[in-house]
Design a protein around this motif. Structure first.
Motif, mmCIF file in Angstrom:
data_model
loop_
_atom_site.group_PDB
_atom_site.id
_atom_site.type_symbol
_atom_site.label_atom_id
_atom_site.label_comp_id
_atom_site.label_asym_id
_atom_site.label_seq_id
_atom_site.Cartn_x
_atom_site.Cartn_y
_atom_site.Cartn_z
ATOM 1 N N ALA A 225 8.155 -9.532 8.568
ATOM 2 C CA ALA A 225 7.927 -10.986 8.513
ATOM 3 C C ALA A 225 7.963 -11.602 9.907
ATOM 4 C CB ALA A 225 8.995 -11.644 7.635
ATOM 5 N N LYS A 229 10.666 -16.925 9.836
ATOM 6 C CA LYS A 229 10.960 -16.846 8.398
ATOM 7 C C LYS A 229 12.322 -16.213 8.160
ATOM 8 C CE LYS A 229 9.127 -15.115 4.008
ATOM 9 N NZ LYS A 229 7.992 -14.391 3.350
ATOM 10 N N ASP A 232 15.057 -18.694 9.456
ATOM 11 C CA ASP A 232 15.165 -19.889 8.606
ATOM 12 C C ASP A 232 16.005 -19.623 7.358
ATOM 13 O OD1 ASP A 232 13.705 -21.479 10.298
ATOM 14 O OD2 ASP A 232 11.815 -21.301 9.178
ATOM 15 N N GLN A 233 16.051 -18.370 6.936
ATOM 16 C CA GLN A 233 16.858 -18.026 5.763
ATOM 17 C C GLN A 233 18.352 -17.999 6.081
ATOM 18 O OE1 GLN A 233 15.180 -14.314 4.494
ATOM 19 N NE2 GLN A 233 13.338 -15.251 3.629
ATOM 20 N N HIS A 257 6.113 -17.047 15.034
ATOM 21 C CA HIS A 257 5.461 -17.151 13.730
ATOM 22 C C HIS A 257 4.589 -15.942 13.413
ATOM 23 C CE1 HIS A 257 6.961 -21.174 13.473
ATOM 24 N NE2 HIS A 257 6.189 -21.644 14.425
#
Length: 581
Positions: A225, A229, A232-233, A257
Motif C-alpha cells: 500500500a 494509507k 493513516d490507520q 501516496h
C-alpha cells in the motif's frame, strides 16, 4: 570565515594511510596475470565479496575505476580541511554477521551511535514567548510519547504499538536478506539435484510467513500500500506521519501516496548497530573508513585491490564461459569467475559482449526503472546551525538534536507529495524534502575546530529537466540556493555560515559513482524489482545468463543501502559453484 574555524590550517595535515594500502604495498601489490576471481568495482559490496572469497581460499583481485575505494561509501576532502561522506552518509543496515566475520572493529571501524536520531522542527510562529514546536525522537519510548503528545495524545498512545507491529515485520523479513532468493530458474528447468538443492532457499520464506502468522494480511498491506494509507490507520498528526513517511520515499522517485512505498520504509528501519535494533550512526572518519576497514580485512587475508584500474570488457572463451577481464590500458587478466559490483546496466549493456547474452535479457535490463530524485549537497560551515525551534547553547557546542537526521519541509505528507509532483513535471521541487545531517557533531575529526560538515540529502530533482534544460552550473546553483533558503527559514544565519559546497545532481551521481540515473540503489526498490525479481525474474540468484559472471552489487538481492548483504550472498554462491566445477 568566522574565527571559531581558525584551526583550518591544522586540519590540512596528511591523513594516515589506510591499513589496506599498507598491507597491499610492495610485492603483494603487483598485478598478476591470473586470479581465481575478479571483482569489478571496489564499492562496499564488492569489497565484502572479495573479503569473503579470499577467506574461503579463492585468490581474488578487485579493480576500481576511481582513485579511491568505497564506491558511494567514500570519504573525500572536497573542500580543504573538511572531510565529507560524499554520497552515502549514515550506517545502520550493515549486516551484523559481516561486522563480526570480517572483524571490522579490529580493522579500524569506529561508530558513533545517534540518540536521539530524528528531529523535525516546525515552521510556525511561537506563541507566548515560546519557540516553535519540534518533534524529537530517540530510543526512549516515554520521551518519544511526550514529544508526540505535543501534536496528538492519541498518537502518543498508539506509537509503542506501531513500533511493535513494525519490529515484528522486520524480524520476519530480516533472515531473507542474508540468503539468496528462492531459485525459480532451478525449480522450473533445473536437474532433479538442482531442484532438491533449491528447496533449502524456501526455508527463510516459510519462516517469515510463520513469524507473521495470522497477521500476514495486515503486513502484506504494509508492503504493497501507499505509506500514507498505512500511517493513516495508526496516526492523525501530520508532523509524525510526515516524519515517518520520509523513510518510505528517501532515495526513491515515489510519493507517500505511491503504492508499495511502505517497503522502502521497512528497508530503512530494519537495521541496527552494535546490538541496538533500528539504530543509525556515523562512521568515524566518514563512510570511507568503513570501506577501508572492509578492504583491510580482505587484504589481510591476501586479496589484491587496485585503484585507477578501469575494467572495459568481460572476456568470454569460445565455449561461452567467462575467462577474465580487459582493463582500459589493454591488460588482460584471466580468472575463473567475474563478480560485478557495477550496476546491472553497466555490467550487461557496456562490459559484457552482447552476443553472449539473450536478446530478451538485454532488453529487460535496459528497461529497468532507475529514476532517482536525489541531489546530494555537501556543505562546509563555520558554525553550527541555530534552529528557531531549538536554539543553540551559548558556547555553540553541539546539542542532542544536532546529531539527528533533521527533517525540513516535512511537517505534512502533502508537502512531500507536492515536492514529488514538481519533479514529475520536470522541475526541481519548490519546497524540497531535506534530510540534514551534521556528522561532525559527534565526530570532530571531520572538520577544523569550531567548524562542521553538513550532509544535505534532498529531493525531488528530476534527472532530465523540463524544456530540455541541462543541469549546468547555473541550474545546480539555483537549486542549491533554493535549498539553502529553505534551511535559512528554520535556522537563520545558515547561509552566512557556509564556507563551501559540493552539489551532486542525479547526472553527477551517475557520472562520478556509476549510479544509473543517479539511483542510490542501482535500480528502484519497487516490488517488481525485489527479491526473486531483482534485477529480473529468473535471474535473482546472483548468477547471470553468461556462466562465470555474477552480480554482487545493489542491483542484486536484497538491494541498496550500505548493507553488504549482496556481496556476502554472492560470494557464497560463487564459492559453491567453484567447488562444483
Amino acid at each position: 570565515m568566522a574565527t571559531s574555524c581558525g584551526g583550518l590550517g591544522r586540519a590540512l595535515r596528511a591523513s594516515p594511510r589506510p591499513a589496506w594500502r599498507e598491507t597491499h604495498s610492495g610485492a603483494r601489490g603487483r598485478l598478476k596475470p591470473e586470479y581465481d576471481a575478479v571483482v569489478i568495482g571496489a564499492g562496499h559490496n564488492g569489497l565484502v565479496a572479495a573479503a569473503y572469497l579470499q577467506r574461503l581460499g579463492v585468490n581474488t583481485v578487485v579493480f576500481e575505476r576511481r582513485h579511491v575505494i568505497g564506491g558511494a561509501a567514500v570519504t573525500e576532502e572536497i573542500i580543504p580541511g573538511f572531510k565529507f561522506s560524499r554520497a552515502s552518509y549514515l550506517l545502520s543496515l550493515l549486516r551484523p554477521q559481516i561486522y563480526t566475520d570480517l572483524e571490522l572493529k579490529k580493522h579500524g571501524l569506529r561508530l558513533h551511535l545517534r540518540n536521539p536520531y530524528s528531529f523535525t522542527p516546525m515552521q510556525e510562529e511561537g506563541t507566548g514567548g515560546k519557540v516553535p514546536r519540534s518533534l524529537l525522537l530517540g530510543t526512549d519510548m516515554a520521551e518519544n510519547q511526550k514529544q508526540i503528545a505535543q501534536f496528538s495524545l492519541k498518537d502518543a498512545q498508539a506509537f509503542p504499538r506501531y513500533e511493535e507491529f513494525m519490529n515484528r515485520l522486520v524480524s520476519a523479513i530480516d533472515p531473507l536478506l542474508d540468503t539468496a532468493p528462492v531459485d525459480m530458474a532451478a525449480f522450473q528447468c533445473g536437474s532433479l539435484l538442482q531442484r532438491l538443492k533449491s528447496l533449502s532457499t524456501l526455508k527463510p520464506l516459510l519462516q517469515a510467513g510463520l513469524t507473521l502468522g495470522a497477521q500476514l494480511p495486515q503486513y502484506y498491506q504494509v508492503l504493497t500500500a501507499p505509506i500514507t494509507k498505512v500511517l493513516d490507520q495508526w496516526f492523525e498528526s501530520e508532523p509524525l506521519k510526515a516524519t515517518l513517511a520520509t523513510d518510505a520515499v528517501i532515495g526513491a522517485m515515489t510519493s507517500p501516496h505511491t503504492p508499495g512505498s511502505g517497503y522502502v520504509l521497512l528497508h530503512h528501519v530494519m537495521g541496527g548497530l552494535e546490538g541496538t535494533l533500528g539504530a543509525w550512526g556515523y562512521v568515524q572518519g566518514g563512510m570511507g573508513a568503513l570501506s577501508d576497514a572492509i578492504a583491510s580485512s580482505a587484504t589481510a587475508h591476501g586479496a589484491s585491490i587496485f585503484t585507477e584500474k578501469t575494467v572495459v570488457k568481460v572476456q568470454v572463451n569460445s565455449g561461452g564461459r567467462v575467462r577474465g577481464v580487459v582493463l582500459q590500458d589493454g591488460t588482460e587478466v584471466r580468472s575463473k569467475v567475474v563478480l560485478s559490483n557495477a550496476s546491472p546496466q553497466i555490467t550487461f549493456l557496456k562490459l559484457t559482449p552482447q552476443e553472449w547474452l539473450p536478446e530478451e535479457f538485454v532488453g529487460r535490463i535496459s528497461q529497468l526503472d532507475t529514476q532517482s530524485p536525489v541531489t546530494k549537497i555537501n556543505v562546509a560551515i563555520d558554525r553550527l546551525p541555530n534552529f528557531l525551534a531549538m536554539p543553540n547553547a551559548p558556547g555553540g557546542q553541539p546539542l542532542p538534536h544536532h546529531q539527528c537526521s533533521i527533517h525540513l519541509n516535512c511537517e505534512d505528507t502533502r508537502l512531500l507529495h507536492q515536492a514529488f509532483q514538481d519533479a514529475v513535471d520536470g522541475l526541481p521541487s519548490h519546497r524540497p524534502m531535506i534530510e540534514l545531517c551534521i556528522p561532525s557533531s559527534l565526530d570532530p575529526t571531520l572538520a577544523p575546530p569550531g567548524c562542521h560538515v553538513v550532509s544535505l540529502f534532498t529531493q525531488y530533482t528530476p534527472y532530465a529537466l523540463a524544456g530540455g534544460k541541462a543541469w549546468d552550473e547555473q541550474e545546480r546553483n539555483a537549486y542549491a540556493d533554493k535549498v539553502f533558503d529553505c534551511i535559512e527559514a528554520y535556522a537563520p544565519g545558515f547561509k552566512s555560515s557556509v564556507v563551501g559546497r559540493d552539489i551532486l545532481t542525479p547526472p553527477d551521481l551517475e557520472r562520478i559513482f556509476g549510479l544509473p540515473g543517479g539511483n542510490i540503489f542501482h535500480c528502484s526498490m519497487s516490488l517488481d524489482q525485489l527479491y526473486f525479481a531483482r534485477p529480473l525474474p529468473l535471474h535473482s540468484s546472483y548468477r547471470c545468463p553468461l556462466p562465470g559472471l555474477y552480480l554482487c552489487g545493489s542491483g542484486a538481492h536484497p538491494g541498496g543501502g550500505v548493507m553488504g548483504a549482496a556481496g556476502h550472498n554472492a560470494a557464497h554462491v560463487v564459492f559453491g559453484d567453484l567447488k562444483s566445477m
